[in-house]
Write a protein that holds these residues in place. Structure first.
Motif, PDB file in Angstrom:
ATOM      1  N   THR A  58       0.836  -1.197   0.000  1.00 37.22           N
ATOM      2  CA  THR A  58       0.000   0.000   0.000  1.00 37.22           C
ATOM      3  C   THR A  58       0.874   1.251   0.000  1.00 37.22           C
ATOM      4  N   PRO A  59       0.305   2.428  -0.231  1.00 38.61           N
ATOM      5  CA  PRO A  59       1.102   3.656  -0.225  1.00 38.61           C
ATOM      6  C   PRO A  59       1.864   3.827   1.087  1.00 38.61           C
ATOM      7  N   GLY A  60       3.139   4.168   0.986  1.00 36.83           N
ATOM      8  CA  GLY A  60       3.933   4.441   2.176  1.00 36.83           C
ATOM      9  C   GLY A  60       4.479   3.226   2.883  1.00 36.83           C
ATOM     10  N   SER A  61       4.304   2.040   2.321  1.00 34.41           N
ATOM     11  CA  SER A  61       4.749   0.823   3.001  1.00 34.41           C
ATOM     12  C   SER A  61       6.234   0.543   2.822  1.00 34.41           C
ATOM     13  N   GLY A  62       6.921   1.331   2.009  1.00 30.63           N
ATOM     14  CA  GLY A  62       8.370   1.190   1.882  1.00 30.63           C
ATOM     15  C   GLY A  62       8.851   0.515   0.618  1.00 30.63           C
ATOM     16  N   LYS A  63       7.979   0.312  -0.361  1.00 31.68           N
ATOM     17  CA  LYS A  63       8.369  -0.378  -1.593  1.00 31.68           C
ATOM     18  C   LYS A  63       9.508   0.336  -2.312  1.00 31.68           C
ATOM     19  N   SER A  64       9.351   1.632  -2.505  1.00 34.27           N
ATOM     20  CA  SER A  64      10.355   2.394  -3.249  1.00 34.27           C
ATOM     21  C   SER A  64      11.691   2.394  -2.535  1.00 34.27           C
ATOM     22  N   ALA A  65      11.661   2.501  -1.221  1.00 34.73           N
ATOM     23  CA  ALA A  65      12.907   2.502  -0.453  1.00 34.73           C
ATOM     24  C   ALA A  65      13.606   1.155  -0.555  1.00 34.73           C
ATOM     25  N   GLU A 278       1.044   1.845  12.155  1.00 36.58           N
ATOM     26  CA  GLU A 278       0.364   0.774  11.423  1.00 36.58           C
ATOM     27  C   GLU A 278       1.271   0.233  10.318  1.00 36.58           C
ATOM     28  N   ASN A 279       2.555   0.148  10.653  1.00 40.38           N
ATOM     29  CA  ASN A 279       3.589  -0.381   9.751  1.00 40.38           C
ATOM     30  C   ASN A 279       3.746   0.429   8.477  1.00 40.38           C
ATOM     31  N   ASN A 280       3.501   1.725   8.553  1.00 38.88           N
ATOM     32  CA  ASN A 280       3.606   2.588   7.379  1.00 38.88           C
ATOM     33  C   ASN A 280       4.807   3.522   7.535  1.00 38.88           C
ATOM     34  N   PHE A 281       5.804   3.351   6.675  1.00 36.32           N
ATOM     35  CA  PHE A 281       7.042   4.114   6.791  1.00 36.32           C
ATOM     36  C   PHE A 281       6.850   5.578   6.397  1.00 36.32           C
ATOM     37  N   MET A 282       5.978   5.853   5.448  1.00 38.91           N
ATOM     38  CA  MET A 282       5.719   7.237   5.073  1.00 38.91           C
ATOM     39  C   MET A 282       5.194   8.016   6.274  1.00 38.91           C
ATOM     40  N   TYR A 283       4.238   7.428   6.974  1.00 33.89           N
ATOM     41  CA  TYR A 283       3.663   8.089   8.150  1.00 33.89           C
ATOM     42  C   TYR A 283       4.744   8.360   9.190  1.00 33.89           C
ATOM     43  N   VAL A 284       5.544   7.352   9.508  1.00 32.50           N
ATOM     44  CA  VAL A 284       6.568   7.494  10.535  1.00 32.50           C
ATOM     45  C   VAL A 284       7.580   8.572  10.159  1.00 32.50           C
ATOM     46  N   SER A 285       8.054   8.543   8.925  1.00 31.29           N
ATOM     47  CA  SER A 285       9.072   9.513   8.519  1.00 31.29           C
ATOM     48  C   SER A 285       8.540  10.936   8.589  1.00 31.29           C
ATOM     49  N   GLN A 286       7.277  11.128   8.201  1.00 29.66           N
ATOM     50  CA  GLN A 286       6.701  12.465   8.240  1.00 29.66           C
ATOM     51  C   GLN A 286       6.478  12.941   9.669  1.00 29.66           C
ATOM     52  N   ILE A 287       6.081  12.018  10.547  1.00 30.70           N
ATOM     53  CA  ILE A 287       5.860  12.396  11.941  1.00 30.70           C
ATOM     54  C   ILE A 287       7.179  12.750  12.619  1.00 30.70           C
ATOM     55  N   ILE A 288       8.202  11.955  12.368  1.00 32.15           N
ATOM     56  CA  ILE A 288       9.507  12.230  12.965  1.00 32.15           C
ATOM     57  C   ILE A 288      10.020  13.601  12.525  1.00 32.15           C
ATOM     58  N   SER A 289       9.805  13.924  11.256  1.00 33.35           N
ATOM     59  CA  SER A 289      10.240  15.229  10.758  1.00 33.35           C
ATOM     60  C   SER A 289       9.418  16.366  11.360  1.00 33.35           C
ATOM     61  N   ALA A 290       8.149  16.084  11.672  1.00 36.73           N
ATOM     62  CA  ALA A 290       7.238  17.143  12.116  1.00 36.73           C
ATOM     63  C   ALA A 290       7.259  17.363  13.619  1.00 36.73           C
ATOM     64  N   ILE A 291       7.607  16.349  14.396  1.00 38.07           N
ATOM     65  CA  ILE A 291       7.501  16.471  15.857  1.00 38.07           C
ATOM     66  C   ILE A 291       8.287  17.655  16.406  1.00 38.07           C
ATOM     67  N   PRO A 292       9.554  17.871  16.018  1.00 39.95           N
ATOM     68  CA  PRO A 292      10.252  19.034  16.565  1.00 39.95           C
ATOM     69  C   PRO A 292       9.586  20.357  16.225  1.00 39.95           C
ATOM     70  N   SER A 293       9.098  20.505  14.995  1.00 40.51           N
ATOM     71  CA  SER A 293       8.456  21.761  14.622  1.00 40.51           C
ATOM     72  C   SER A 293       7.136  21.945  15.344  1.00 40.51           C
ATOM     73  N   LEU A 294       6.428  20.835  15.601  1.00 43.87           N
ATOM     74  CA  LEU A 294       5.200  20.934  16.386  1.00 43.87           C
ATOM     75  C   LEU A 294       5.520  21.372  17.804  1.00 43.87           C
ATOM     76  N   GLY A 295       6.617  20.847  18.326  1.00 43.06           N
ATOM     77  CA  GLY A 295       7.018  21.229  19.672  1.00 43.06           C
ATOM     78  C   GLY A 295       7.359  22.699  19.762  1.00 43.06           C
ATOM     79  N   GLU A 296       7.972  23.240  18.697  1.00 46.35           N
ATOM     80  CA  GLU A 296       8.309  24.662  18.697  1.00 46.35           C
ATOM     81  C   GLU A 296       7.053  25.513  18.631  1.00 46.35           C
ATOM     82  N   ALA A 297       6.042  25.026  17.866  1.00 44.78           N
ATOM     83  CA  ALA A 297       4.811  25.808  17.700  1.00 44.78           C
ATOM     84  C   ALA A 297       3.966  25.776  18.963  1.00 44.78           C
ATOM     85  N   THR A 298       4.009  24.637  19.701  1.00 45.49           N
ATOM     86  CA  THR A 298       3.202  24.492  20.908  1.00 45.49           C
ATOM     87  C   THR A 298       4.092  23.982  22.033  1.00 45.49           C
TER      88      THR A 298
END
Length: 423
Positions: A58-65, A278-298
């Motif tokens: 499925t989308p984001g499951s890591g096929k391309s990587a 839910e075993n989705n690498f796209m989700y994890v990578s985006q969250i990891i990238s976003a967590i610090p910026s979310l922390g700065e905003a809030t």
């Protein structure tokens, strides 16, 4: 017929066109795990004299990587990416692949024949020439990422996607990736050894790899050339910016690195990122990238509300869910999905009705149940679901197929969109 595209500019270090080399480096960056896939590929290559090996997910499951990592570790592999803009047409593929083959194997062609893109004849001829010259145990591997992105209108009906050969000579293999599809609508008629590996069939292995991926952002790296016992913090500029920012954010918010990685069942602080993924690498990578910026905003927000603010896996937190905190790149990714699902080309009479049912369901639901809810024939529902297979999760319950959207985060995001019911 239109003249073929110009031959691609190659990166002479590896032979891939420069644009593909950039994708290979990007997709294989910070890669971990997936050994079960590489083992299956290698077993297939050793078991058969030629053939097709397809990775399905499925989308984001890591096929391309996975494919990019395989190519990065095996630079002799010919690579093509159908997901890039302008690369999903048969004539572009044939010019690109044939040029790579001629360059890499030093074949005696000053230029491609004028009719090289009119079917598979020239492509197949090159494969046979190369096969005839291969040394014992030598192999020609061609990797194609994103088979689901191919523009089928760019070639006559009934022909194989990208004119891929029905038969393969000895020593020639194709490694393909694609999203889930109906077998009878695969777009490939082949009479040569083939094997498919569906990532969804390996939940435990995927989960372990997700945990390893998260942990890779938290583990200091050894100084290069100074032995395994000397460690340094990640350095910005070495492709580790996300790792450095995440570790800093965890330290600022007094979040234990182990707690960040493990499951809710082991700790009392809600669902952790592994479960939310839910075993989705796209989700994890985006969250990891976003967590610090979310922390700065809030800056006053607690760690347990950050995953909730992005995935809302359960309504167990006192904080209100803020959909505008979804990482912009992930939201854009989901918007592409929605456009594909209800575009004029893909949509059917009951598309939005079925989609609204799936949005409301936290568990998988049967065709019969959906048909009852929207008061239509099961055949109409099946037609819609079949066109959406790449965005759905399927499971068998009491011998009947049940469907749900492939990720909870995608389902929650869809719930914020004003999807009007069919008239």
């Amino acid at each position: 017929m239109n003249s073929p595209p110009r031959p691609p500019t190659t990166n002479h270090l590896r032979g891939h066109p420069r644009e593909f080399e950039e994708i290979i480096q990007e997709k294989s960056h910070n890669f971990v795990g997936r050994e079960f896939v590489f083992t299956a590929i290698n077993n297939f290559l050793h078991r058969h004299n030629q053939g097709y090996f397809t990775i399905i997910g499925t989308p984001g499951s890591g096929k391309s990587a996975i494919l990019a990592k395989y190519v990065a570790d095996n630079p002799q592999v010919i690579y093509y990416n159908a997901e890039l803009e302008g690369k999903n047409r048969a004539n572009e593929f044939l010019v690109n692949i044939c040029t790579q083959l001629i360059n890499q194997y030093s074949l005696n062609y000053a230029s491609l024949p004028d009719n090289a893109t009119e079917g598979s004849w020239f492509f197949s001829s090159l494969l046979q020439q190369i096969s005839d010259e291969l040394e014992p145990n030598q192999k020609l591997l061609i990797a194609i990422d994103g088979l689901n992105c191919i523009d089928r209108n760019s070639q006559p009906p009934g022909t194989n996607l990208f004119y891929l050969p029905r038969y393969l000579p000895d020593g020639v293999y194709f490694l393909l990736t694609r999203r889930p599809f109906l077998r009878e609508k695969s777009g490939l008629l082949i009479e040569t050894p083939s094997q498919s590996l569906d990532l969804a069939d390996y939940p435990e292995q995927n989960r372990r790899d997700i945990q390893a991926y998260i942990q890779s952002y938290l583990t200091p790296l050894p100084y290069e050339g100074r032995g395994e016992q000397d460690y340094s913090p990640p350095l910005v500029g070495e492709g580790l910016r996300e790792r450095s920012r995440l570790m800093s954010w965890l330290s600022e918010h007094n979040v234990n690195e182990q707690e960040f990685c493990v499951d809710a069942e082991q700790l009392a602080v809600g669902h952790r990122l592994t479960t939310l993924s839910e075993n989705n690498f796209m989700y994890v990578s985006q969250i990891i990238s976003a967590i610090p910026s979310l922390g700065e905003a809030t800056p006053t927000v607690s760690f347990s509300t950050i995953p909730f603010a992005i995935a809302n896996a359960e309504n167990s937190y006192p904080e209100p869910f803020q959909y505008n905190e979804l990482p912009p790149s992930l939201e854009a990714y989901y918007r592409q999905h929605l456009h594909q699902m209800i575009s004029p080309e893909q949509g059917t009479e009951h598309s939005t009705d079925v989609l609204n049912v799936l949005i409301q369901q936290q568990k998988a639901i049967s065709v019969e149940a959906i048909a009852q809810i929207i008061d239509t024939d099961e055949y109409e529902v099946e037609e819609v679901l079949e066109s959406w297979l790449e965005f759905l999760h399927q499971e068998q319950i009491d011998g009947e197929t049940h469907y749900s959207l492939y990720h909870s985060s995608f389902r929650h995001w869809l719930g914020t969109q004003q999807i009007q019911p069919d008239d």
